[in-house]
Motif scaffolding. Structure first.
Motif, short mmCIF file in Angstrom:
data_model
loop_
_atom_site.label_atom_id
_atom_site.label_comp_id
_atom_site.label_asym_id
_atom_site.label_seq_id
_atom_site.Cartn_x
_atom_site.Cartn_y
_atom_site.Cartn_z
N TYR A 53 0.85 -1.21 0.00
CA TYR A 53 0.00 0.00 0.00
C TYR A 53 0.88 1.25 0.00
O TYR A 53 0.64 2.21 -0.74
CB TYR A 53 -0.93 0.02 1.23
CG TYR A 53 -1.74 1.31 1.31
CD1 TYR A 53 -2.97 1.43 0.67
CD2 TYR A 53 -1.24 2.43 1.99
CE1 TYR A 53 -3.69 2.63 0.71
CE2 TYR A 53 -1.95 3.63 2.03
CZ TYR A 53 -3.18 3.71 1.39
OH TYR A 53 -3.87 4.90 1.41
N THR A 61 -1.69 9.67 -2.27
CA THR A 61 -2.55 10.32 -1.27
C THR A 61 -1.75 11.42 -0.56
O THR A 61 -2.30 12.47 -0.23
CB THR A 61 -3.16 9.30 -0.27
OG1 THR A 61 -2.12 8.58 0.38
CG2 THR A 61 -4.06 8.32 -0.97
N GLY A 88 -8.39 7.24 10.46
CA GLY A 88 -8.21 6.39 9.28
C GLY A 88 -6.85 6.68 8.70
O GLY A 88 -6.66 6.82 7.50
N THR A 93 -0.04 8.87 6.27
CA THR A 93 0.15 9.74 5.10
C THR A 93 -0.20 11.20 5.36
O THR A 93 0.61 12.11 5.08
CB THR A 93 -0.75 9.23 3.94
OG1 THR A 93 -0.78 7.81 3.96
CG2 THR A 93 -0.27 9.77 2.62
N ASP A 112 -6.55 4.09 13.63
CA ASP A 112 -6.87 3.22 12.51
C ASP A 112 -7.20 1.83 13.04
O ASP A 112 -6.64 1.40 14.04
CB ASP A 112 -5.70 3.14 11.52
CG ASP A 112 -6.18 2.74 10.13
OD1 ASP A 112 -6.15 3.59 9.22
OD2 ASP A 112 -6.62 1.58 9.95
N LEU A 117 -1.14 -1.33 8.97
CA LEU A 117 -0.89 0.05 8.50
C LEU A 117 -0.42 0.93 9.65
O LEU A 117 0.50 1.75 9.49
CB LEU A 117 -2.16 0.62 7.86
CG LEU A 117 -2.50 0.03 6.49
CD1 LEU A 117 -3.91 0.40 6.07
CD2 LEU A 117 -1.50 0.51 5.43
N LEU A 140 -13.23 3.76 14.20
CA LEU A 140 -13.56 5.15 14.54
C LEU A 140 -14.77 5.19 15.48
O LEU A 140 -14.82 6.01 16.40
CB LEU A 140 -13.86 5.96 13.28
CG LEU A 140 -12.70 6.08 12.27
CD1 LEU A 140 -13.05 7.04 11.16
CD2 LEU A 140 -11.43 6.52 12.97
N SER A 156 -8.28 11.50 5.70
CA SER A 156 -7.81 11.43 4.32
C SER A 156 -8.15 10.08 3.71
O SER A 156 -7.71 9.04 4.21
CB SER A 156 -6.28 11.64 4.33
OG SER A 156 -5.70 11.18 3.14
C1 LIG Z 1 -7.55 4.34 1.89
S1 LIG Z 1 -6.83 4.21 3.46
C2 LIG Z 1 -6.25 5.86 3.69
C3 LIG Z 1 -5.10 5.90 4.61
C4 LIG Z 1 -4.47 7.28 4.81
N1 LIG Z 1 -5.37 8.19 5.48
C5 LIG Z 1 -4.03 7.84 3.48
O1 LIG Z 1 -4.52 8.89 3.09
O2 LIG Z 1 -3.17 7.22 2.84
C6 LIG Z 1 -8.24 4.18 4.54
C7 LIG Z 1 -7.86 3.90 5.98
O3 LIG Z 1 -9.00 4.06 6.81
C8 LIG Z 1 -9.02 2.98 7.74
N2 LIG Z 1 -10.41 2.76 8.13
C9 LIG Z 1 -11.46 2.53 7.31
N3 LIG Z 1 -12.58 2.41 8.02
C10 LIG Z 1 -12.24 2.56 9.32
C11 LIG Z 1 -12.96 2.54 10.54
N4 LIG Z 1 -14.28 2.35 10.57
N5 LIG Z 1 -12.29 2.73 11.69
C12 LIG Z 1 -10.93 2.93 11.68
N6 LIG Z 1 -10.20 2.95 10.56
C13 LIG Z 1 -10.85 2.78 9.39
C14 LIG Z 1 -8.41 1.81 7.00
O4 LIG Z 1 -7.92 0.81 7.87
C15 LIG Z 1 -7.32 2.50 6.20
O5 LIG Z 1 -6.12 2.57 6.90
#
Ligand SMILES: C[S@@+](CC[C@H](N)C(=O)[O-])C[C@H]1O[C@@H](n2cnc3c(N)ncnc32)[C@H](O)[C@@H]1O
Length: 321
Positions: A53, A61, A88, A93, A112, A117, A140, A156
């Protein structure tokens, strides 16, 4: 073109030593296919997947968040935050983009649900002396209740992964946890824009100032058009990124949508956002600008030498008076 800062690409490279590029490519492809099919980060199930990733998605990102923060910091240049909440957060990032935009940041809490990650974020944080990082590994829904407020709250590329029924409650909690700014970045798709628009309406109803990209708190003039508000961040591709994606173009264009909402910033000089790549020809530069009523075209003729020269330096996403 904004790539990862040297310290972060160095830390990533160090993690990639002795890693099979064939396996990395396979993992990266599985993750990309899952995202393309509308899936989420639950596909990341190991330390190895987290690295994949970081190779294929983190640079893009990062570039998107950094571009959004450049625009926001231009509107509130005296803002000097000290604390950050990144929800998240993935490999951190948005936090890494934030410490680049605001070197005054001293501590960050990253939330997260994905342990792999979050472990990578912790490893990266050890490569920067800038920031004291605390990690909360939880969803969350659980973690936000116990989180403490911060000057800047960032989400993000995460709202796309929440169940649609969870968006309103999560947004309200994030807004109450934000002392000054809430930054939301989403993919630059029509769906990403729809989520940004829903957040914009909800935050304005709660008294938010829109710092960027909008110049006002009125109705979004694009809300009822075919156009969707999004921007582009161009970034260089590393050798590993080229290999992992089997790409041959040395750069990538990341389309993103964003919203930066603020509290107590007083009067703002926000200008008009440029909504598309400026058209440049021999006679003029033509800008598509957002205004409160409707997007408008502004033509700056070559004869107007100083203005034309300045307009040629402008880009999609910049704001002008
Ligand atoms: C697409 S990644 C983005 C990561 C980072 N913010 C970036 O911009 O690169 C989405 C992140 O949100 C986290 N995530 C999604 N749903 C979540 C939830 N309900 N609670 C906690 N983390 C969550 C995922 O584990 C993941 O690490």
């Amino acid at each position: 073109m904004a790539g990862l800062p040297g310290w972060l690409s160095g830390a990533l490279q160090a993690k990639l030593e002795n890693i099979s590029r064939t396996d990395l490519r396979a993992s990266a492809q599985r993750i990309s296919e899952r995202y393309r099919a509308g899936g989420g980060s639950d596909v990341i199930r190991s330390e190895f997947d987290a690295l994949a990733y970081a190779v294929v998605r983190m640079p893009a990102t990062y570039a998107a968040v950094r571009a959004a923060l450049t625009q926001a910091a231009g509107i509130v240049p005296d803002f000097a935050p000290r604390s950050l909440l990144d929800v998240g957060a993935g490999p951190g990032t948005a936090s890494w983009a934030a410490i680049d935009a605001w070197p005054t940041l001293q501590q960050a809490t990253l939330i997260d649900a994905n342990p792999h990650l979050l472990a990578l974020a912790a490893a990266f944080s050890r490569s920067t002396s800038h920031l004291a990082m605390a990690a909360m590994r939880d969803t969350l829904a659980h973690a936000l209740g116990a989180a403490t407020s911060a000057d800047v709250v960032m989400a993000s590329y995460v709202f796309a992964e929440l169940a649609s029924g969870a968006l309103t409650g999560t947004l309200e909690r994030l807004w109450s946890l934000s002392e000054r700014l809430l930054v939301i970045v989403e993919p630059g798709t029509p769906d990403g824009f729809k989520r940004i628009l829903a957040c914009r309406d909800a935050l304005i109803a709660r008294g938010a100032q829109i710092i960027a990209p909008c110049s006002h708190e009125g109705r979004c003039p694009l809300a009822t058009t075919e156009r969707w508000c999004h921007f582009n961040a161009r970034l260089p591709r590393s050798r590993d990124h080229l290999a992992a994606k089997e790409a041959d173009v040395p750069f990538e264009d990341e389309k993103f949508a964003y919203l930066v909402a603020g509290k107590d910033f007083g009067n703002l000089a926000r200008g008009h956002r440029i909504l598309a790549t400026p058209k440049v020809d021999k006679s003029a530069v033509t800008l598509t600008l957002c205004t409160p009523e409707t997007p408008v075209q502004r033509r700056i003729a070559r004869g107007d030498k100083d203005a034309y020269r300045a307009a040629k330096r402008l880009d999609w996403g910049d704001a002008v008076d």
